[in-house]
Structure formats: structure tokens, C-alpha cells
Design an enzyme around this catalytic site. Sequence first.
Site, PDB file in Angstrom:
ATOM      1  N   LYS A 293      -9.363   4.261  -7.348  1.00 50.66           N
ATOM      2  CA  LYS A 293      -9.280   4.035  -5.897  1.00 50.66           C
ATOM      3  C   LYS A 293     -10.309   4.895  -5.169  1.00 50.66           C
ATOM      4  CE  LYS A 293      -6.616   1.840  -3.885  1.00 50.66           C
ATOM      5  NZ  LYS A 293      -6.637   0.401  -3.471  1.00 50.66           N
TER       6      LYS A 293
ATOM      7  N   THR B 242      -5.289   4.978  -0.812  1.00 48.65           N
ATOM      8  CA  THR B 242      -4.104   5.798  -1.060  1.00 48.65           C
ATOM      9  C   THR B 242      -4.379   7.281  -0.805  1.00 48.65           C
ATOM     10  OG1 THR B 242      -2.703   6.596  -2.866  1.00 48.65           O
ATOM     11  CG2 THR B 242      -4.846   5.774  -3.496  1.00 48.65           C
ATOM     12  N   ASP B 243      -3.309   8.030  -0.522  1.00 47.99           N
ATOM     13  CA  ASP B 243      -3.466   9.487  -0.374  1.00 47.99           C
ATOM     14  C   ASP B 243      -3.717  10.164  -1.730  1.00 47.99           C
ATOM     15  OD1 ASP B 243      -0.922   9.174  -1.455  1.00 47.99           O
ATOM     16  OD2 ASP B 243       0.113  10.386   0.072  1.00 47.99           O
ATOM     17  N   GLU B 244      -3.490   9.419  -2.827  1.00 46.86           N
ATOM     18  CA  GLU B 244      -3.658  10.038  -4.157  1.00 46.86           C
ATOM     19  C   GLU B 244      -5.111  10.420  -4.434  1.00 46.86           C
ATOM     20  OE1 GLU B 244      -1.623   8.325  -7.439  1.00 46.86           O
ATOM     21  OE2 GLU B 244       0.192   7.977  -6.282  1.00 46.86           O
TER      22      GLU B 244
ATOM     23  N   TYR C 284      -5.716   5.797 -12.128  1.00 51.88           N
ATOM     24  CA  TYR C 284      -5.485   4.977 -10.921  1.00 51.88           C
ATOM     25  C   TYR C 284      -6.175   5.592  -9.715  1.00 51.88           C
ATOM     26  CZ  TYR C 284      -3.156   3.575  -6.594  1.00 51.88           C
ATOM     27  OH  TYR C 284      -2.918   3.174  -5.301  1.00 51.88           O
TER      28      TYR C 284
ATOM     29  N   ASN D 185      11.615  14.378  -5.538  1.00 56.54           N
ATOM     30  CA  ASN D 185      12.103  13.173  -6.228  1.00 56.54           C
ATOM     31  C   ASN D 185      13.590  13.258  -6.555  1.00 56.54           C
ATOM     32  OD1 ASN D 185       9.539  12.090  -6.194  1.00 56.54           O
ATOM     33  ND2 ASN D 185       9.000  12.893  -8.223  1.00 56.54           N
TER      34      ASN D 185
HETATM   35  P1  NAD Z   1       1.153  -4.261  -6.025  1.00 60.90           P
HETATM   36  O1  NAD Z   1       0.874  -3.795  -7.406  1.00 60.90           O
HETATM   37  O2  NAD Z   1       2.546  -4.542  -5.603  1.00 60.90           O
HETATM   38  O3  NAD Z   1       0.336  -5.613  -5.750  1.00 60.90           O
HETATM   39  C1  NAD Z   1      -0.995  -5.758  -6.124  1.00 60.90           C
HETATM   40  C2  NAD Z   1      -1.390  -7.216  -5.947  1.00 60.90           C
HETATM   41  O4  NAD Z   1      -2.775  -7.359  -6.329  1.00 60.90           O
HETATM   42  C3  NAD Z   1      -0.591  -8.189  -6.821  1.00 60.90           C
HETATM   43  O5  NAD Z   1      -0.203  -9.306  -6.063  1.00 60.90           O
HETATM   44  C4  NAD Z   1      -1.573  -8.582  -7.922  1.00 60.90           C
HETATM   45  O6  NAD Z   1      -1.356  -9.877  -8.423  1.00 60.90           O
HETATM   46  C5  NAD Z   1      -2.909  -8.479  -7.181  1.00 60.90           C
HETATM   47  N1  NAD Z   1      -4.034  -8.254  -8.096  1.00 60.90           N
HETATM   48  C6  NAD Z   1      -4.135  -7.303  -9.057  1.00 60.90           C
HETATM   49  N2  NAD Z   1      -5.317  -7.439  -9.709  1.00 60.90           N
HETATM   50  C7  NAD Z   1      -5.974  -8.473  -9.122  1.00 60.90           C
HETATM   51  C8  NAD Z   1      -7.238  -9.077  -9.345  1.00 60.90           C
HETATM   52  N3  NAD Z   1      -8.056  -8.657 -10.299  1.00 60.90           N
HETATM   53  N4  NAD Z   1      -7.603 -10.102  -8.531  1.00 60.90           N
HETATM   54  C9  NAD Z   1      -6.777 -10.560  -7.562  1.00 60.90           C
HETATM   55  N5  NAD Z   1      -5.556 -10.030  -7.323  1.00 60.90           N
HETATM   56  C10 NAD Z   1      -5.163  -8.992  -8.087  1.00 60.90           C
HETATM   57  O7  NAD Z   1       0.454  -3.216  -5.073  1.00 60.90           O
HETATM   58  P2  NAD Z   1       0.929  -2.670  -3.635  1.00 60.90           P
HETATM   59  O8  NAD Z   1       1.886  -1.581  -3.845  1.00 60.90           O
HETATM   60  O9  NAD Z   1       1.264  -3.808  -2.770  1.00 60.90           O
HETATM   61  O10 NAD Z   1      -0.430  -1.997  -3.141  1.00 60.90           O
HETATM   62  C11 NAD Z   1      -1.373  -2.735  -2.380  1.00 60.90           C
HETATM   63  C12 NAD Z   1      -2.556  -1.828  -2.095  1.00 60.90           C
HETATM   64  O11 NAD Z   1      -2.125  -0.681  -1.381  1.00 60.90           O
HETATM   65  C13 NAD Z   1      -3.263  -1.310  -3.341  1.00 60.90           C
HETATM   66  O12 NAD Z   1      -4.636  -1.303  -3.091  1.00 60.90           O
HETATM   67  C14 NAD Z   1      -2.733   0.096  -3.499  1.00 60.90           C
HETATM   68  O13 NAD Z   1      -3.688   0.912  -4.144  1.00 60.90           O
HETATM   69  C15 NAD Z   1      -2.538   0.497  -2.061  1.00 60.90           C
HETATM   70  N6  NAD Z   1      -1.502   1.511  -1.829  1.00 60.90           N
HETATM   71  C16 NAD Z   1      -0.211   1.292  -2.249  1.00 60.90           C
HETATM   72  C17 NAD Z   1       0.765   2.243  -1.965  1.00 60.90           C
HETATM   73  C18 NAD Z   1       2.201   2.072  -2.387  1.00 60.90           C
HETATM   74  O14 NAD Z   1       2.979   3.000  -2.228  1.00 60.90           O
HETATM   75  N7  NAD Z   1       2.595   0.928  -2.913  1.00 60.90           N
HETATM   76  C19 NAD Z   1       0.417   3.408  -1.275  1.00 60.90           C
HETATM   77  C20 NAD Z   1      -0.909   3.603  -0.918  1.00 60.90           C
HETATM   78  C21 NAD Z   1      -1.850   2.634  -1.176  1.00 60.90           C
HETATM   79  O1  DAU Z   2       0.912   8.009  -2.761  1.00 64.71           O
HETATM   80  C1  DAU Z   2       0.582   6.658  -2.744  1.00 64.71           C
HETATM   81  C2  DAU Z   2       0.814   6.056  -4.112  1.00 64.71           C
HETATM   82  O2  DAU Z   2       2.223   5.977  -4.284  1.00 64.71           O
HETATM   83  C3  DAU Z   2       0.178   4.685  -4.283  1.00 64.71           C
HETATM   84  O3  DAU Z   2      -1.213   4.804  -4.199  1.00 64.71           O
HETATM   85  C4  DAU Z   2       0.564   4.063  -5.630  1.00 64.71           C
HETATM   86  O4  DAU Z   2       0.054   2.741  -5.708  1.00 64.71           O
HETATM   87  C5  DAU Z   2       2.065   4.041  -5.732  1.00 64.71           C
HETATM   88  O5  DAU Z   2       2.439   3.566  -7.014  1.00 64.71           O
HETATM   89  C6  DAU Z   2       2.657   5.419  -5.500  1.00 64.71           C
HETATM   90  O6  DAU Z   2       2.319   6.314  -6.594  1.00 64.71           O
HETATM   91  P1  DAU Z   2       3.376   7.348  -7.210  1.00 64.71           P
HETATM   92  O7  DAU Z   2       2.968   7.694  -8.581  1.00 64.71           O
HETATM   93  O8  DAU Z   2       3.632   8.463  -6.267  1.00 64.71           O
HETATM   94  O9  DAU Z   2       4.685   6.404  -7.193  1.00 64.71           O
HETATM   95  P2  DAU Z   2       5.850   6.159  -8.268  1.00 64.71           P
HETATM   96  O10 DAU Z   2       6.871   5.305  -7.597  1.00 64.71           O
HETATM   97  O11 DAU Z   2       5.319   5.729  -9.576  1.00 64.71           O
HETATM   98  O12 DAU Z   2       6.455   7.619  -8.446  1.00 64.71           O
HETATM   99  C7  DAU Z   2       6.958   8.365  -7.342  1.00 64.71           C
HETATM  100  C8  DAU Z   2       7.372   9.734  -7.864  1.00 64.71           C
HETATM  101  O13 DAU Z   2       8.523   9.581  -8.717  1.00 64.71           O
HETATM  102  C9  DAU Z   2       6.323  10.406  -8.729  1.00 64.71           C
HETATM  103  O14 DAU Z   2       6.364  11.809  -8.493  1.00 64.71           O
HETATM  104  C10 DAU Z   2       6.752  10.116 -10.149  1.00 64.71           C
HETATM  105  C11 DAU Z   2       8.261  10.048 -10.051  1.00 64.71           C
HETATM  106  N1  DAU Z   2       8.927   9.111 -10.978  1.00 64.71           N
HETATM  107  C12 DAU Z   2       8.503   7.837 -11.016  1.00 64.71           C
HETATM  108  C13 DAU Z   2       9.108   6.906 -11.848  1.00 64.71           C
HETATM  109  C14 DAU Z   2       8.608   5.486 -11.909  1.00 64.71           C
HETATM  110  C15 DAU Z   2      10.020   9.531 -11.729  1.00 64.71           C
HETATM  111  O15 DAU Z   2      10.427  10.700 -11.670  1.00 64.71           O
HETATM  112  N2  DAU Z   2      10.608   8.620 -12.565  1.00 64.71           N
HETATM  113  C16 DAU Z   2      10.195   7.333 -12.671  1.00 64.71           C
HETATM  114  O16 DAU Z   2      10.787   6.568 -13.474  1.00 64.71           O
END
Ligand code: NAD
Ligand code: DAU
Length: 354
Positions: free
Chosen positions: A164, A135-137, A160, A259
Site C-alpha cells: 500500500k 491505510t494508516d498501516e 500488505y 484487542n
Molecule cells: P476487501 O478485501 O473487503 O475488498 C477488496 C475488493 O477488491 C474485493 O471486492 C476484491 O474482489 C477486489 N479485488 C482484489 N483484487 C482485485 C484485482 N486484482 N482486480 C479487481 N478487484 C480486485 O477490502 P476492504 O476492506 O473493503 O478495503 C478496501 C480498500 O480500503 C483497500 O484498498 C484497503 O487497503 C483499504 N483500507 C481498508 C481498511 C479496513 O479496515 N478494511 C482500512 C484502511 C484502508
Molecule cells: O489499520 C487499517 C488496516 O486495518 C487496513 O489497512 C487493513 O486492510 C485491515 O485488514 C486492518 O488491518 P489489521 O491487521 O489491523 O486488522 P485485523 O482485523 O486483521 O486485525 C485487527 C487486530 O486484531 C490486529 O492487532 C490483529 C488482531 N487479531 C486479528 C485476527 C484476525 C487477533 O488478535 N486475532 C485474529 O484472529
Amino acid sequence: MDIGKYKKRIVVTGGAGFIGSNLLLTLVPRYPEYFFVNVDKLTYAGNLANLKEIENAENYRFEKVDIRDFNALSAIYEKYDIGSVMHLAAESHVDRSIIGPADFIQTNIIGTFNLLELYRARFKKDASTFLHISTDEVYGSLGEGGYFTEYSAYRPNSPYSASKASADHLVRAYHNTYGLHPVITNCSNNFGPYQFPEKLIPLMIRNACEGKKLPVYGDGKHVRDWLYVEDHCEALDLVFHEGEPGQTYNIGAHNEIENIELVRLICGIMDEMLGGGPREALIEFVPDRPGHDRRYAIDSTRIIKELGWRPQVSFEEGLRKTVQWYLDNRAWLDNCINGEYVKYYEQNYTDRQS
Ligand code: NAD
Ligand code: DAU
């Protein structure tokens, strides 16, 4: 089953989650010459209903395994003679990591370590790839200007992102120390079908459907850089096949937005599609997320120049498609709402303290 006939045998961890499901739905039909094993623990975020379209595909299997369990993982690698891995499994939600970081440390760090150890034990040059999805985080927070590049310093601010970042460092170390061939991707906020309604966009859509308050953290001026999940999956396919071993690729589509502006856009689209409203009236500013990163913005020059990737879906188009998908799939959304969700929602949104 003659597993040996497949050119590559690939474990996809977290294949039942949001990005993993979208990735498998793309790759399983695209590569009949590969065999995909979806290794997922099925936490609250994993949902096999996402994968109905491919559940009977000849080149696909699901295995319910926790990546924290080295022996169970090892048995899967033996059973399917695994060579490569696309590693997506993680605890992925920042707010949950603030409420309780333990699972994040276990899954995101120890789980990655287990996969790296198996990769090391079975590594074959030119035949094994370890694609680590990050992730970019990990880069922390930006001020008003600038972008994250592959050379930005790691400054994670939440449990988190720190977990990562730790995993990324391990992957890098296995390249430098053991000469293995992993590649890392760091991408920005994804959106699209199958995202669990704890994340901003599906949470706002669901709450607006229910006529519930739309909780915006702090002043709402935090900026995220959005990437449509299908564009992300295409990038992952490219990096898996053509990424340079040991390298990192940033992935983002230059869709920066505050947001509050994004929530207003969602409300406008829903008013247009459903009538009624204005849903903007449901917006409520709530206490901020502790340690809330102010701005993310990704520089994707490397993957564009070196691998020829380009996002295909504009932000506006992606957002409309996403809203429409959730409106068309109310049953999917309602199925996410169980006791666990209600408990999490109360913990995160009732009596928020900044
Ligand atoms: P998600 O939370 O939707 O899905 C995570 C999956 O991992 C689920 O199916 C869960 O059951 C599985 N999992 C969790 N713990 C586990 C364990 N111990 N063993 C086996 N499986 C397990 O996540 P996502 O949004 O699909 O993200 C996928 C990947 O991409 C993650 O590594 C996340 O850090 C990364 N990522 C996500 C975003 C985003 O915006 N969603 C952005 C950047 C990076
Ligand atoms: O940047 C990549 C990341 O993006 C991934 O690595 C994470 O897995 C993914 O969850 C996401 O993280 P964020 O914290 O940016 O996403 P989230 O959807 O939780 O929140 C997006 C923005 O919105 C953040 O600035 C917080 C804000 N927010 C979020 C929620 C859930 C609100 O203002 N209200 C809310 O209820």
C-alpha cells in the site's frame, strides 16, 4: 445508453468488497447525475450479493475485471468514457500477506500503476479525480503515545502495508511529476456490515456464534483505532469532491482500544443480545502475528478542519449495530464459508508460529 448525459463517469475499483460495497450503496442513490462502474475481480473478498439494492440502478454497472490487466481496464475506460476513479481494489488482509505476498504486490502496486497510467492518458483538468484509498498501516507502529499525522514518516512493516505504501508513493509521484490531481486518504481500521470474516470483529462474532475459540494474537494488548464504515464513506465522498489535489487526508474517529478489551466487549454484547455465555470463556491467546504493529492512532485534524468532516456514529453504537447486522445476516456470513475460507483458516490458525 446515453453515457454523455452523466456529469461524471466514475470507476469504483473493489466495489464488491467491504468498504466498496458500503460506498456504492451510499453514492449510487445519492448522485443520480453520476454514472458508477464497479470494476472488481471478485476475489474471495468480493461479493455481489452486497449490492442487491442497487444492481438495477440506471446509473450503475458491474464489470468483472482484474486491475492487473491493463488492456481490460482500458476497454472499460473507453466503453464508459471514464473520467474519475475511486480506487479501493486491493488485497487487504495482513495475515494473508504474511502467508503469501505475491498477489499483494501484483494487485496493490501493479494494479494501481495501471489505473494511474489510464488516469494520465485521459486526464482533464477540473474534470478528473483520482481518489486513492489507503491505510494508516503505511506509517508503521506507534509507541504508547502520539498519533499518525499526514506528515508521519512511512514505515510499513508487513507485505500488505509495504504494498500500500508503494502504491501511495506512485500516486504522489504522478501528482508531482505530471501535475495530475489525485487525492490520497489513509484511514484506520474500519468495521461494520459486509466485512469478510477474516478480520477481527466479524471473525470473533462468527466464532462466538459457533461456540468456537476466539483467537487473540500475542498478549492482546495491541491497539487499533476503529472507524465505523459509514463514517468512512462520508469522508470519502467529501474528499472526492473537495479534497485538495495532491494532498493526503487521514481519517479516524479516535476509538482506540486494546484487542482483548474489544473482544470482551463483543462477547458482552452477544451475551446480552442472545443470552447464554459468558462467551468470554471462549477467548484463547494464540501465538502472535509476525511483525505485529503494536498501536495505531490517527490524527484527523486536517479533514475535520479543512473539509468539515465529523464521525457521526459512536464506537459503542457502531459495535452494537455491527453485531446486530451479523446476527441478522447469518446466511451472508455462512455463504463466506467455503473451501477457500477453510483452507485459509487452517493455514492461519492451526500450528501458529510466532
Ligand atoms: P476487501 O478485501 O473487503 O475488498 C477488496 C475488493 O477488491 C474485493 O471486492 C476484491 O474482489 C477486489 N479485488 C482484489 N483484487 C482485485 C484485482 N486484482 N482486480 C479487481 N478487484 C480486485 O477490502 P476492504 O476492506 O473493503 O478495503 C478496501 C480498500 O480500503 C483497500 O484498498 C484497503 O487497503 C483499504 N483500507 C481498508 C481498511 C479496513 O479496515 N478494511 C482500512 C484502511 C484502508
Ligand atoms: O489499520 C487499517 C488496516 O486495518 C487496513 O489497512 C487493513 O486492510 C485491515 O485488514 C486492518 O488491518 P489489521 O491487521 O489491523 O486488522 P485485523 O482485523 O486483521 O486485525 C485487527 C487486530 O486484531 C490486529 O492487532 C490483529 C488482531 N487479531 C486479528 C485476527 C484476525 C487477533 O488478535 N486475532 C485474529 O484472529
